[in-house]
Structure formats: C-alpha cells, structure tokens
Design an enzyme around this catalytic site. Structure first.
Site, PDB file in Angstrom:
ATOM      1  NE  ARG A   1      -3.703  -2.422  -0.037  1.00 26.62           N
ATOM      2  CZ  ARG A   1      -3.658  -3.695  -0.423  1.00 26.62           C
ATOM      3  NH1 ARG A   1      -2.550  -4.207  -0.943  1.00 26.62           N
ATOM      4  NH2 ARG A   1      -4.730  -4.467  -0.281  1.00 26.62           N
TER       5      ARG A   1
ATOM      6  CG  ASP B   1      12.533   6.191  27.679  1.00 23.87           C
ATOM      7  OD1 ASP B   1      11.577   6.806  27.172  1.00 23.87           O
ATOM      8  OD2 ASP B   1      12.726   6.142  28.917  1.00 23.87           O
TER       9      ASP B   1
ATOM     10  NE  ARG C   1       1.361  10.498  29.067  1.00 24.72           N
ATOM     11  CZ  ARG C   1       1.469   9.986  30.292  1.00 24.72           C
ATOM     12  NH1 ARG C   1       0.476   9.304  30.819  1.00 24.72           N
ATOM     13  NH2 ARG C   1       2.570  10.136  30.991  1.00 24.72           N
TER      14      ARG C   1
ATOM     15  CG  ASP D   1       9.875  13.881  29.750  1.00 25.01           C
ATOM     16  OD1 ASP D   1      11.116  14.035  29.649  1.00 25.01           O
ATOM     17  OD2 ASP D   1       9.343  13.231  30.671  1.00 25.01           O
TER      18      ASP D   1
ATOM     19  CB  ALA E   1      18.075  19.256  29.896  1.00 27.57           C
TER      20      ALA E   1
ATOM     21  CB  CYS F   1       2.773  14.135  31.347  1.00 26.28           C
ATOM     22  SG  CYS F   1       2.983  14.599  29.620  1.00 26.28           S
TER      23      CYS F   1
ATOM     24  CB  CYS G   1      20.745  30.739  16.883  1.00 21.64           C
ATOM     25  SG  CYS G   1      20.604  29.083  17.575  1.00 21.64           S
TER      26      CYS G   1
ATOM     27  CB  CYS H   1      22.325  26.905  14.132  1.00 24.22           C
ATOM     28  SG  CYS H   1      21.109  28.214  13.925  1.00 24.22           S
TER      29      CYS H   1
END
Ligand SMILES: [Zn+2]
Length: 252
Positions: free
Chosen positions: A11, A59, A70, A127, A130, A186, A243, A246
């Site tokens: 597909r 992680d 969630r 999340d 840093a 959260c 910045c 960059c």
C-alpha cells in the site's frame, strides 16, 4: 525486496510518491528516536510498520501504570520493565523485518553526539528542555534533520529543524537555551491521551517523508495544536542570526 516485503509494503508501493524506490529508501534508513513514551509510542510503531530498516530507541525509564493511559506501545503486563524493551517487543511483533536497537540509558550530550552521527533522521520524543537542546545541538553539528514534538495538557506542537539547509532554523533559534521556559511535565500537569498520538503521528509522517523523499517537510513552520478546539495554528519560523547553537555553523 522479497515477495513478503512486496506484499507487506504494497500500500506504500502503490503510492506514486513512494513506490518501490521510496520503500527501498525506508528499508535502507536508520532512524534515531529519543524517548519511548507518549510521543515515542506512535512514532516507533509507525516507523516499524512502514519498514524503516533500523530504528534505534533511547529511554532510561521503565513502564509505569500511569503511562498506560497514553503510551500505546506498552502493556499492563510490562509494567516495571524497561520502556525500550517493551517498545521493541511491540515493534518486532508488528514487523519482525526491522532491526530495533533498544538502549536503556539517559541520552546525554556526549552519547547523543555518537548516536546522531549514524542516523538519517532524528525524532525528539523526550519530555524536557535539557534533552531537547542536547538533541538539537547534536543534529546541528552533524547536519541531521530533527523532527521535534511536544505535548502537554491539550496543547501540542510539532516541527522539523533541518540544518542540512542554511535557510532553516534550529530548535534553539525558536526556543533559546538561555531563556527560561516553564518546564511543565505530564506528571504534574496531565495530558489528554490522544494528543500524544496526534503529535507523535505527525512526527512519524514527517520522518517517513524525509526518509522516502516525499513532498515537503515542516522545516521553517511550527504547527501548534489546541486540542480543546481542535484548532491548528501554522507559524512561520526563521533562523536567528544570534542563535548560540547554529549561528556559527559554517555555510555550504
Ligand atoms: Zn539556531
């Protein structure tokens, strides 16, 4: 591609914008995903279904009962196990043909430098600021496209920071590292369950487009979602000459 792959990805192959060539590019690609939580779950699952050949997920955390509202890559039976192992199990069950590299560790700046260098696209599903800034700095250094998402409460945002082109802003152009943004989590603020799915799915779409060479990306545009009104706001974002991340990037 073998016959199984031709069927599995049929597909996508049917799409003029993807085709055999685009699917081959996905299969030959390496995506680096920082975070296996609310945003990381749909990101990892869609990268796996779509056949991104190698997916590295980082992680340090373990699955908690409060995540399951969630974080759809995880299950009740896996509470207490590492999130990267849980996500890898989900991804392999969906598509055993993709290689998943599961790293249970904190992604600090030095580690990110090494990980980002070998990736074709980087997805920030973390999340905290840093980590977002460390991921961005590594992506600017190595000129890797960064697909960045965030979600809290009913509010989400998503963009692509693609420093392969000098015209594009980096994450720090928009969210300067020395500015004080209120860190909202959260755990304290709450988050509407499908919001992370919406934002994470947009991140997956942008990453797949970048890897397969489809359409145009969100680079230079920040999409902001108010899920209460289900209203998207599209903001043009520009590179900032001052910045700190960059500005010194060499041109060309
Ligand atoms: Zn910048």
């Amino acid at each position: 591609m073998n016959d199984d792959q031709l069927l599995r990805y049929s597909r996508h192959i049917l799409l003029d914008d993807v085709g055999i060539d685009g699917q081959q590019r996905l299969l030959a690609s390496h995506a680096l995903v920082i975070g296996a939580g609310g945003l990381g779950s749909p990101v990892l699952m869609y990268l796996a279904t779509a056949g991104v050949g190698r997916i590295t997920v980082v992680d340090h955390d373990t699955v908690d009962l409060t995540n399951l509202q969630r974080q759809i890559a995880h299950t009740t039976a896996r509470v207490g196990t590492p999130k990267v192992a849980s996500a890898a199990q989900t991804m392999s069950a969906i598509n055993p043909g993709v290689e998943v590299v599961a790293l249970q560790e904190r992604a600090d700046a030095a580690r990110l430098e090494a990980l980002v260098a070998s990736a074709d696209v980087v997805l920030d599903c973390s999340d905290n600021f840093a980590t977002r800034h460390a991921v961005n700095a590594a992506c600017v250094t190595h000129r890797k496209p960064l697909v960045s998402g965030a979600a809290i409460g009913f509010d989400g945002q998503v963009s692509v920071y693609d420093s392969r082109s000098d015209a594009n802003p980096c994450y720090a152009c928009i969210f300067p590292p020395d500015a004080t943004f209120e860190e909202v989590r959260c755990a304290t603020m709450g988050v509407f369950a499908p919001l992370v799915g919406i934002i994470g799915t947009v991140q997956a779409a942008e990453a797949l487009k970048l890897l397969a060479g489809v359409g145009s990306s969100l680079a230079g545009r920040l999409q902001m979602l108010d899920a209460r009104a289900m209203e998207w706001t599209d903001i043009r974002i520009a590179r900032q000459p001052q910045c700190t991340v960059c500005a010194s990037r060499s041109s060309g």
